[in-house]
Design a protein around this motif. Structure first.
Motif, PDB file in Angstrom:
ATOM      1  N   ILE A  86      44.958  27.066  38.041  1.00 18.63           N
ATOM      2  CA  ILE A  86      45.412  26.693  39.442  1.00 18.63           C
ATOM      3  C   ILE A  86      46.536  25.930  39.436  1.00 18.63           C
ATOM      4  O   ILE A  86      46.873  25.088  38.755  1.00 18.63           O
ATOM      5  CB  ILE A  86      44.156  25.650  40.073  1.00 18.63           C
ATOM      6  CG1 ILE A  86      42.915  26.148  39.873  1.00 18.63           C
ATOM      7  CG2 ILE A  86      44.542  25.254  41.364  1.00 18.63           C
ATOM      8  CD1 ILE A  86      41.563  25.304  40.355  1.00 18.63           C
TER       9      ILE A  86
ATOM     10  N   TYR B  41      37.461  28.567  52.383  1.00 15.59           N
ATOM     11  CA  TYR B  41      38.010  28.938  51.287  1.00 15.59           C
ATOM     12  C   TYR B  41      36.988  29.741  50.080  1.00 15.59           C
ATOM     13  O   TYR B  41      37.599  30.569  49.693  1.00 15.59           O
ATOM     14  CB  TYR B  41      38.269  27.439  50.316  1.00 15.59           C
ATOM     15  CG  TYR B  41      39.411  26.968  50.654  1.00 15.59           C
ATOM     16  CD1 TYR B  41      40.629  27.074  50.132  1.00 15.59           C
ATOM     17  CD2 TYR B  41      39.583  25.676  51.798  1.00 15.59           C
ATOM     18  CE1 TYR B  41      41.901  26.559  50.369  1.00 15.59           C
ATOM     19  CE2 TYR B  41      40.488  25.229  52.234  1.00 15.59           C
ATOM     20  CZ  TYR B  41      41.828  25.675  51.444  1.00 15.59           C
ATOM     21  OH  TYR B  41      43.063  25.054  52.070  1.00 15.59           O
TER      22      TYR B  41
ATOM     23  N   LEU C 130      37.808  33.656  48.690  1.00 18.15           N
ATOM     24  CA  LEU C 130      37.559  33.811  47.238  1.00 18.15           C
ATOM     25  C   LEU C 130      36.613  34.929  47.074  1.00 18.15           C
ATOM     26  O   LEU C 130      36.778  35.860  46.221  1.00 18.15           O
ATOM     27  CB  LEU C 130      37.380  32.607  46.486  1.00 18.15           C
ATOM     28  CG  LEU C 130      38.291  31.531  46.301  1.00 18.15           C
ATOM     29  CD1 LEU C 130      37.678  30.491  45.828  1.00 18.15           C
ATOM     30  CD2 LEU C 130      39.262  32.368  45.646  1.00 18.15           C
TER      31      LEU C 130
ATOM     32  N   VAL D  83      37.931  25.556  45.388  1.00 14.09           N
ATOM     33  CA  VAL D  83      38.342  26.464  44.486  1.00 14.09           C
ATOM     34  C   VAL D  83      37.859  26.271  42.872  1.00 14.09           C
ATOM     35  O   VAL D  83      37.706  27.312  42.331  1.00 14.09           O
ATOM     36  CB  VAL D  83      40.031  26.477  44.708  1.00 14.09           C
ATOM     37  CG1 VAL D  83      40.755  27.429  43.537  1.00 14.09           C
ATOM     38  CG2 VAL D  83      40.251  26.937  45.911  1.00 14.09           C
TER      39      VAL D  83
ATOM     40  N   VAL E 171      45.105  30.861  41.074  1.00 15.56           N
ATOM     41  CA  VAL E 171      45.104  30.589  42.360  1.00 15.56           C
ATOM     42  C   VAL E 171      46.138  29.720  42.638  1.00 15.56           C
ATOM     43  O   VAL E 171      46.150  28.410  41.923  1.00 15.56           O
ATOM     44  CB  VAL E 171      43.504  30.078  42.699  1.00 15.56           C
ATOM     45  CG1 VAL E 171      43.647  29.650  44.254  1.00 15.56           C
ATOM     46  CG2 VAL E 171      42.528  31.070  42.470  1.00 15.56           C
TER      47      VAL E 171
END
Length: 174
Positions: free
Chosen positions: A5, A101, A105, A141, A155
């Motif tokens: 991330i 979110y 995904l 996330v 991500v």
């Protein structure tokens, strides 16, 4: 391998990833902010696919997501998600933002996207408090990647302004 991330400050329309996420409105017809920038940079192909989705399902409800071509953008796809308009926290805004979110995904995973870039959903004209939106984004996330570690490589959170950039930096460095 554990997915990565990252946060950066910049223009999401210039990011080379499998999918960029668009902070869309329910009409899917483009608008201001990141939505308008993505539609302008990506070409009419994005709008044409959005219009086909509208014809099929009548737009995109808040918290949900749809996927289109990326047109002229360096990404392969645009995932359009609709974040909530902030109404003081009394209209399930936090849950709806988390859903935006998570559903983005899910679509990325279903379309075999290994790299995904998110803007700061709902923090512009929708007035979601930036600090709360950042906390929700990072939490959703992170949780999703823990549940699906083999589906993503990276991500990215692409922040347009310094305030959001600092919020995400602080959350991701702890």
């Amino acid at each position: 391998m554990q997915p990565n991330i990252q946060v950066t400050k910049g223009d999401i329309t210039k990011v080379q990833v499998d999918a960029i996420v668009n902070a869309a409105n329910t009409s899917l017809l483009g608008g201001g902010g990141v939505d308008g920038a993505i539609h302008r940079a990506g070409s009419k192909a994005i709008l044409e696919e959005c219009m086909q989705i509208r014809a099929r399902q009548g737009g995109c409800p808040t918290g949900e997501a749809v996927i289109t071509t990326a047109g002229n953008l360096p990404a392969k796809y645009v995932i359009h998600t609709v974040g909530p308009v902030w109404q003081g926290g009394k209209a399930n805004e936090e849950l709806l933002l988390a859903n935006a979110y998570r559903n983005s995904l899910e679509l990325a995973k279903a379309n075999h996207c290994r790299t995904v870039a998110f803007p700061n959903i709902s923090t512009g004209v929708y007035h979601f408090p930036k600090h709360l939106a950042a906390q929700i984004a990072v939490k959703e996330v992170t949780n999703y990647l823990q549940l699906h570690p083999d589906h993503f490589d990276t991500v990215l959170f692409i922040c347009f302004d310094e305030e959001n950039y600092q919020l995400y930096q602080n959350l991701l460095s702890t």
